[in-house]
Design a protein around this motif. Structure first.
Motif, PDB file in Angstrom:
ATOM      1  N   LEU A 103      41.979  10.230  75.297  1.00 33.91           N
ATOM      2  CA  LEU A 103      41.903   8.768  75.400  1.00 33.91           C
ATOM      3  C   LEU A 103      43.276   8.153  75.641  1.00 33.91           C
ATOM      4  N   VAL A 104      44.314   8.735  75.032  1.00 32.48           N
ATOM      5  CA  VAL A 104      45.674   8.226  75.243  1.00 32.48           C
ATOM      6  C   VAL A 104      46.135   8.535  76.661  1.00 32.48           C
ATOM      7  N   SER A 159      38.358  -2.428  64.251  1.00 32.67           N
ATOM      8  CA  SER A 159      39.429  -2.725  63.299  1.00 32.67           C
ATOM      9  C   SER A 159      40.016  -4.099  63.583  1.00 32.67           C
ATOM     10  N   SER A 160      40.341  -4.811  62.492  1.00 36.68           N
ATOM     11  CA  SER A 160      40.929  -6.138  62.656  1.00 36.68           C
ATOM     12  C   SER A 160      42.436  -6.117  62.435  1.00 36.68           C
ATOM     13  N   GLN A 161      42.992  -4.918  62.250  1.00 32.96           N
ATOM     14  CA  GLN A 161      44.430  -4.809  62.022  1.00 32.96           C
ATOM     15  C   GLN A 161      45.187  -5.047  63.320  1.00 32.96           C
ATOM     16  N   ARG A 162      46.245  -5.798  63.212  1.00 31.59           N
ATOM     17  CA  ARG A 162      47.032  -6.145  64.398  1.00 31.59           C
ATOM     18  C   ARG A 162      47.856  -4.965  64.892  1.00 31.59           C
ATOM     19  N   ALA A 222      51.021   3.126  69.046  1.00 34.35           N
ATOM     20  CA  ALA A 222      51.951   2.109  68.566  1.00 34.35           C
ATOM     21  C   ALA A 222      52.423   2.500  67.179  1.00 34.35           C
ATOM     22  N   LYS A 223      53.594   3.125  67.113  1.00 33.24           N
ATOM     23  CA  LYS A 223      54.226   3.494  65.841  1.00 33.24           C
ATOM     24  C   LYS A 223      53.287   4.262  64.912  1.00 33.24           C
TER      25      LYS A 223
END
Length: 168
Positions: free
Chosen positions: A75-76, A39-42, A84-85
């Motif tokens: 994994l978390v 994914s390229s989402q920040r 993150a939110k």
């Protein structure tokens, strides 16, 4: 008396063998990591987006939703993914594994000798003196008996009339 031997049908044997085989291919956690890292989402990738990407890749999301949830939790907890939110990111700084200290065992004979010496050095405990019995107090008969209070009267709450009840 001999018991008759019951032969199992071939179909049930085939089912048991089929269940024992593991599917080849990457695990669910590997697939999730690929989706999140690609994914390229920040801000990260949401759970719905992860499931959508897995479904597009040919994974049965509806049937395996529990496996997906367990894999993400694992994994978390291992700190491979970060929350993150409401979304998940790949942890750029993977945690360093803790080094375990190697404890060498000492000779047990030396410990036993030290323990016996310490036990011999301790002085015997002193016996406590028996306490003298206390004198019993006289009952306070001089006090006057108080009158019991009467129970408080509870006011009855009037039911509130609603608009629907008033129209009838």
């Amino acid at each position: 008396m001999s018991s008759p031997v019951i032969a199992m049908p071939a179909a049930t044997l085939a089912k048991k063998k089929a269940r024992s085989k593991k599917k080849s291919g990457p695990s669910v956690s590997d697939l999730i990591l690929k989706v999140v890292s690609a994914s390229s989402q920040r801000s990260g990738v949401s759970l719905a987006a992860v499931k959508k990407a897995l479904k597009a890749g040919g994974y049965d999301v509806v049937k395996n939703k529990a496996r997906i949830a367990v894999a993400i939790k694992r994994l978390v907890s291992k700190k491979v993914l970060l929350r993150a939110k409401g979304s998940f990111k790949v942890n750029k700084k993977p945690p360093k594994p803790r080094k375990r200290k190697v404890v060498k065992k000492k000779k047990t004979k030396a410990k036993k000798k030290k323990a016996t010496k310490k036990a011999a050095k301790k002085s015997p405990k002193k016996k406590r003196k028996a306490k003298s019995p206390k004198k019993a107090k006289k009952p306070a008969a001089a006090k006057t008996a108080k009158k019991p209070k009467s129970p408080k009267k509870v006011k009855r709450a009037k039911p509130k009339r609603t608009k629907a009840a008033a129209k009838k």
